[in-house]
Write a protein that holds these residues in place. Structure first.
Motif, PDB file in Angstrom:
ATOM      1  N   ARG A   8       0.747  -1.188  -0.074  1.00  0.00           N
ATOM      2  CA  ARG A   8       0.093   0.090  -0.128  1.00  0.00           C
ATOM      3  C   ARG A   8       0.823   1.208   0.041  1.00  0.00           C
ATOM      4  O   ARG A   8       0.620   2.244  -0.740  1.00  0.00           O
ATOM      5  CB  ARG A   8      -0.727   0.278   1.356  1.00  0.00           C
ATOM      6  CG  ARG A   8      -1.724   1.214   1.516  1.00  0.00           C
ATOM      7  CD  ARG A   8      -2.192   1.394   2.838  1.00  0.00           C
ATOM      8  NE  ARG A   8      -1.087   1.738   3.833  1.00  0.00           N
ATOM      9  CZ  ARG A   8      -0.945   1.399   5.013  1.00  0.00           C
ATOM     10  NH1 ARG A   8      -2.022   0.919   5.847  1.00  0.00           N
ATOM     11  NH2 ARG A   8       0.250   1.450   5.745  1.00  0.00           N
ATOM     12  N   ASP A   9       1.974   1.394   1.014  1.00  0.00           N
ATOM     13  CA  ASP A   9       2.660   2.518   1.069  1.00  0.00           C
ATOM     14  C   ASP A   9       3.383   2.758  -0.438  1.00  0.00           C
ATOM     15  O   ASP A   9       3.736   4.003  -0.777  1.00  0.00           O
ATOM     16  CB  ASP A   9       3.600   2.398   1.941  1.00  0.00           C
ATOM     17  CG  ASP A   9       3.094   2.229   3.536  1.00  0.00           C
ATOM     18  OD1 ASP A   9       1.672   2.691   3.492  1.00  0.00           O
ATOM     19  OD2 ASP A   9       3.707   2.015   4.474  1.00  0.00           O
ATOM     20  N   ALA A  10       3.834   1.698  -1.067  1.00  0.00           N
ATOM     21  CA  ALA A  10       4.544   1.526  -2.394  1.00  0.00           C
ATOM     22  C   ALA A  10       3.707   2.368  -3.323  1.00  0.00           C
ATOM     23  O   ALA A  10       4.113   3.059  -4.227  1.00  0.00           O
ATOM     24  CB  ALA A  10       5.070   0.232  -2.572  1.00  0.00           C
ATOM     25  N   VAL A  11       2.594   2.032  -3.331  1.00  0.00           N
ATOM     26  CA  VAL A  11       1.538   2.875  -4.314  1.00  0.00           C
ATOM     27  C   VAL A  11       1.396   3.967  -4.077  1.00  0.00           C
ATOM     28  O   VAL A  11       1.219   4.785  -5.026  1.00  0.00           O
ATOM     29  CB  VAL A  11       0.052   1.834  -4.278  1.00  0.00           C
ATOM     30  CG1 VAL A  11      -0.964   2.699  -4.919  1.00  0.00           C
ATOM     31  CG2 VAL A  11       0.047   0.522  -4.736  1.00  0.00           C
ATOM     32  N   TYR A  12       1.218   4.494  -2.831  1.00  0.00           N
ATOM     33  CA  TYR A  12       1.136   5.831  -2.415  1.00  0.00           C
ATOM     34  C   TYR A  12       2.410   6.714  -2.675  1.00  0.00           C
ATOM     35  O   TYR A  12       2.278   7.691  -3.316  1.00  0.00           O
ATOM     36  CB  TYR A  12       0.659   5.990  -1.064  1.00  0.00           C
ATOM     37  CG  TYR A  12      -0.861   5.950  -0.667  1.00  0.00           C
ATOM     38  CD1 TYR A  12      -1.740   6.603  -1.391  1.00  0.00           C
ATOM     39  CD2 TYR A  12      -1.334   4.749   0.183  1.00  0.00           C
ATOM     40  CE1 TYR A  12      -3.096   6.386  -1.250  1.00  0.00           C
ATOM     41  CE2 TYR A  12      -2.510   4.524   0.318  1.00  0.00           C
ATOM     42  CZ  TYR A  12      -3.711   5.249  -0.169  1.00  0.00           C
ATOM     43  OH  TYR A  12      -4.795   5.028  -0.021  1.00  0.00           O
ATOM     44  N   LYS A  13       3.586   6.149  -2.773  1.00  0.00           N
ATOM     45  CA  LYS A  13       4.866   6.748  -2.854  1.00  0.00           C
ATOM     46  C   LYS A  13       4.791   7.053  -4.275  1.00  0.00           C
ATOM     47  O   LYS A  13       5.314   8.009  -4.810  1.00  0.00           O
ATOM     48  CB  LYS A  13       6.144   5.575  -2.296  1.00  0.00           C
ATOM     49  CG  LYS A  13       7.307   6.462  -2.740  1.00  0.00           C
ATOM     50  CD  LYS A  13       8.490   5.631  -2.169  1.00  0.00           C
ATOM     51  CE  LYS A  13       9.860   6.126  -2.527  1.00  0.00           C
ATOM     52  NZ  LYS A  13      10.694   5.279  -2.209  1.00  0.00           N
ATOM     53  N   THR A  14       4.485   5.986  -5.091  1.00  0.00           N
ATOM     54  CA  THR A  14       4.532   6.196  -6.536  1.00  0.00           C
ATOM     55  C   THR A  14       3.509   7.353  -7.042  1.00  0.00           C
ATOM     56  O   THR A  14       3.830   8.122  -8.045  1.00  0.00           O
ATOM     57  CB  THR A  14       4.140   4.843  -7.086  1.00  0.00           C
ATOM     58  OG1 THR A  14       4.821   3.716  -6.935  1.00  0.00           O
ATOM     59  CG2 THR A  14       4.052   4.949  -8.691  1.00  0.00           C
ATOM     60  N   ILE A  15       2.433   7.301  -6.502  1.00  0.00           N
ATOM     61  CA  ILE A  15       1.311   8.446  -6.796  1.00  0.00           C
ATOM     62  C   ILE A  15       1.914   9.870  -6.469  1.00  0.00           C
ATOM     63  O   ILE A  15       2.034  10.655  -7.526  1.00  0.00           O
ATOM     64  CB  ILE A  15      -0.068   8.236  -6.259  1.00  0.00           C
ATOM     65  CG1 ILE A  15      -0.942   6.870  -6.766  1.00  0.00           C
ATOM     66  CG2 ILE A  15      -0.823   9.498  -6.314  1.00  0.00           C
ATOM     67  CD1 ILE A  15      -1.958   6.324  -5.906  1.00  0.00           C
ATOM     68  N   PHE A  16       2.301   9.970  -5.360  1.00  0.00           N
ATOM     69  CA  PHE A  16       2.710  11.319  -5.006  1.00  0.00           C
ATOM     70  C   PHE A  16       4.107  11.615  -5.518  1.00  0.00           C
ATOM     71  O   PHE A  16       4.309  12.995  -5.368  1.00  0.00           O
ATOM     72  CB  PHE A  16       2.827  11.173  -3.262  1.00  0.00           C
ATOM     73  CG  PHE A  16       1.555  11.199  -2.793  1.00  0.00           C
ATOM     74  CD1 PHE A  16       0.592  11.995  -3.222  1.00  0.00           C
ATOM     75  CD2 PHE A  16       1.139  10.346  -1.739  1.00  0.00           C
ATOM     76  CE1 PHE A  16      -0.981  11.820  -2.746  1.00  0.00           C
ATOM     77  CE2 PHE A  16      -0.086  10.111  -0.697  1.00  0.00           C
ATOM     78  CZ  PHE A  16      -1.042  11.056  -1.277  1.00  0.00           C
ATOM     79  N   SER A  17       4.904  10.599  -6.019  1.00  0.00           N
ATOM     80  CA  SER A  17       6.110  11.056  -6.598  1.00  0.00           C
ATOM     81  C   SER A  17       6.126  10.949  -8.138  1.00  0.00           C
ATOM     82  O   SER A  17       7.372  11.372  -8.749  1.00  0.00           O
ATOM     83  CB  SER A  17       7.089  10.203  -6.060  1.00  0.00           C
ATOM     84  OG  SER A  17       7.236   8.855  -6.610  1.00  0.00           O
ATOM     85  N   ALA A 144       5.175   3.539 -15.187  1.00  0.00           N
ATOM     86  CA  ALA A 144       6.704   4.069 -15.454  1.00  0.00           C
ATOM     87  C   ALA A 144       7.326   4.610 -14.453  1.00  0.00           C
ATOM     88  O   ALA A 144       8.381   4.417 -14.106  1.00  0.00           O
ATOM     89  CB  ALA A 144       6.266   5.024 -16.373  1.00  0.00           C
ATOM     90  N   ARG A 145       6.755   5.292 -13.648  1.00  0.00           N
ATOM     91  CA  ARG A 145       7.134   5.787 -12.419  1.00  0.00           C
ATOM     92  C   ARG A 145       7.688   4.698 -11.532  1.00  0.00           C
ATOM     93  O   ARG A 145       8.898   4.980 -10.613  1.00  0.00           O
ATOM     94  CB  ARG A 145       6.365   6.768 -11.255  1.00  0.00           C
ATOM     95  CG  ARG A 145       6.724   7.398 -10.231  1.00  0.00           C
ATOM     96  CD  ARG A 145       7.946   8.421 -10.554  1.00  0.00           C
ATOM     97  NE  ARG A 145       8.870   8.786  -9.607  1.00  0.00           N
ATOM     98  CZ  ARG A 145       9.906   8.259  -8.999  1.00  0.00           C
ATOM     99  NH1 ARG A 145      10.311   7.259  -9.403  1.00  0.00           N
ATOM    100  NH2 ARG A 145      10.513   8.862  -7.971  1.00  0.00           N
ATOM    101  N   ALA A 146       6.838   3.555 -11.347  1.00  0.00           N
ATOM    102  CA  ALA A 146       7.550   2.769 -10.474  1.00  0.00           C
ATOM    103  C   ALA A 146       8.784   1.837 -11.031  1.00  0.00           C
ATOM    104  O   ALA A 146       9.195   1.364 -10.144  1.00  0.00           O
ATOM    105  CB  ALA A 146       6.280   1.474 -10.197  1.00  0.00           C
ATOM    106  N   GLU A 147       8.739   2.146 -12.292  1.00  0.00           N
ATOM    107  CA  GLU A 147      10.082   1.520 -12.864  1.00  0.00           C
ATOM    108  C   GLU A 147      11.115   2.492 -13.085  1.00  0.00           C
ATOM    109  O   GLU A 147      12.167   2.379 -13.714  1.00  0.00           O
ATOM    110  CB  GLU A 147       9.774   1.127 -14.480  1.00  0.00           C
ATOM    111  CG  GLU A 147       8.755  -0.088 -14.565  1.00  0.00           C
ATOM    112  CD  GLU A 147       9.265  -1.275 -14.316  1.00  0.00           C
ATOM    113  OE1 GLU A 147      10.534  -1.508 -14.045  1.00  0.00           O
ATOM    114  OE2 GLU A 147       8.425  -2.208 -14.172  1.00  0.00           O
ATOM    115  N   ASN A 148      10.957   3.745 -12.395  1.00  0.00           N
ATOM    116  CA  ASN A 148      11.883   4.873 -12.343  1.00  0.00           C
ATOM    117  C   ASN A 148      11.978   5.614 -13.813  1.00  0.00           C
ATOM    118  O   ASN A 148      13.286   5.962 -14.225  1.00  0.00           O
ATOM    119  CB  ASN A 148      13.056   4.447 -11.715  1.00  0.00           C
ATOM    120  CG  ASN A 148      13.165   4.292 -10.407  1.00  0.00           C
ATOM    121  OD1 ASN A 148      12.656   5.184  -9.414  1.00  0.00           O
ATOM    122  ND2 ASN A 148      13.551   3.111  -9.804  1.00  0.00           N
TER     123      ASN A 148
END
Length: 218
Positions: A8-17, A144-148
């Motif tokens: 869950r935290d990884a999803v929110y981190k991806t959204i906010f970044s 894409a953001r999750a893949e940097n």
């Protein structure tokens, strides 16, 4: 299948970044397995009537990018004339695309006739297929953001330029032209917020209960 707190935290981190990237692209190619994951995520977006109206055109030819860049420059000059004074000068100072710098462009389209003229869920709101394709863009962007990978949406270009460059039929709607690639860095805040163009609106001001809010009395 439950989501763990770490997931869950990884999803929110991806959204906010997530950021709209324009200037930090590196020329490094995107590995095929990474690109396949990103496109598969886009393909798993929700769609009205499960019609899956989207297609993805991958643009890597320099001559195609140059044509689209020229279209951007024309539309950008037209747009600049709509602003006045300091706002106009500030607009002209922004870098608003990375068409030629990004190793890959992705054009997202919508085939509104894909499953016939009557689509479950589109009968009262016919633009739902367009909205579905925008959901595919968002899925792509977050994956894409999750893949940097950085993504930049180029909206300052007329559809005809993209249509002519990529041989897209008139019957197909153009939803987005995206610049995609690895980047030097992801900023903590969006470019336009950092430049003072507009502040981020407080989320509480966008949330209403049971009805549209009454106008504020002065």
């Amino acid at each position: 299948m439950n989501i763990t707190p770490a997931e869950r935290d990884a999803v929110y981190k991806t959204i906010f970044s997530r950021r709209d990237v324009r200037r930090e692209f590196k020329p490094d190619p995107i590995p095929n397995d990474v690109l396949e994951r990103v496109l598969l995520a886009a393909h798993h977006a929700p769609s009205v009537g499960f019609m899956q109206p989207w297609d993805f055109i991958l643009v890597s030819k320099p001559e195609s990018k140059t044509q689209i860049k020229q279209g951007f420059l024309k539309a950008h000059a037209e747009a600049a004339e709509l602003f006045e004074g300091e706002r106009k000068e500030q607009y002209k100072s922004f870098k608003l695309e990375g068409i030629e710098e990004a190793p890959l462009g992705i054009c997202v389209t919508c085939d509104r006739s894909r499953t016939g003229s009557v689509v479950l869920g589109r009968t009262a709101k016919p633009e739902m297929d367009l909205f579905s394709s925008v959901c595919a863009v968002q899925n792509l962007w977050l994956a894409a953001r999750a893949e940097n990978l950085g993504v930049g949406w180029v909206s300052i270009v007329h559809d005809k330029v993209i249509r002519d460059t990529l041989n897209i039929p008139e019957s197909i709607d153009i939803i987005a032209y995206l610049c995609v690639g690895y980047v030097e860095e992801f900023h903590d805040t969006p470019d336009l917020e950092r430049a003072g163009w507009l502040p981020r609106r407080d989320a509480s001001s966008a949330i209403h209960y049971d009805s549209w809010p009454e106008p504020t009395k002065e």
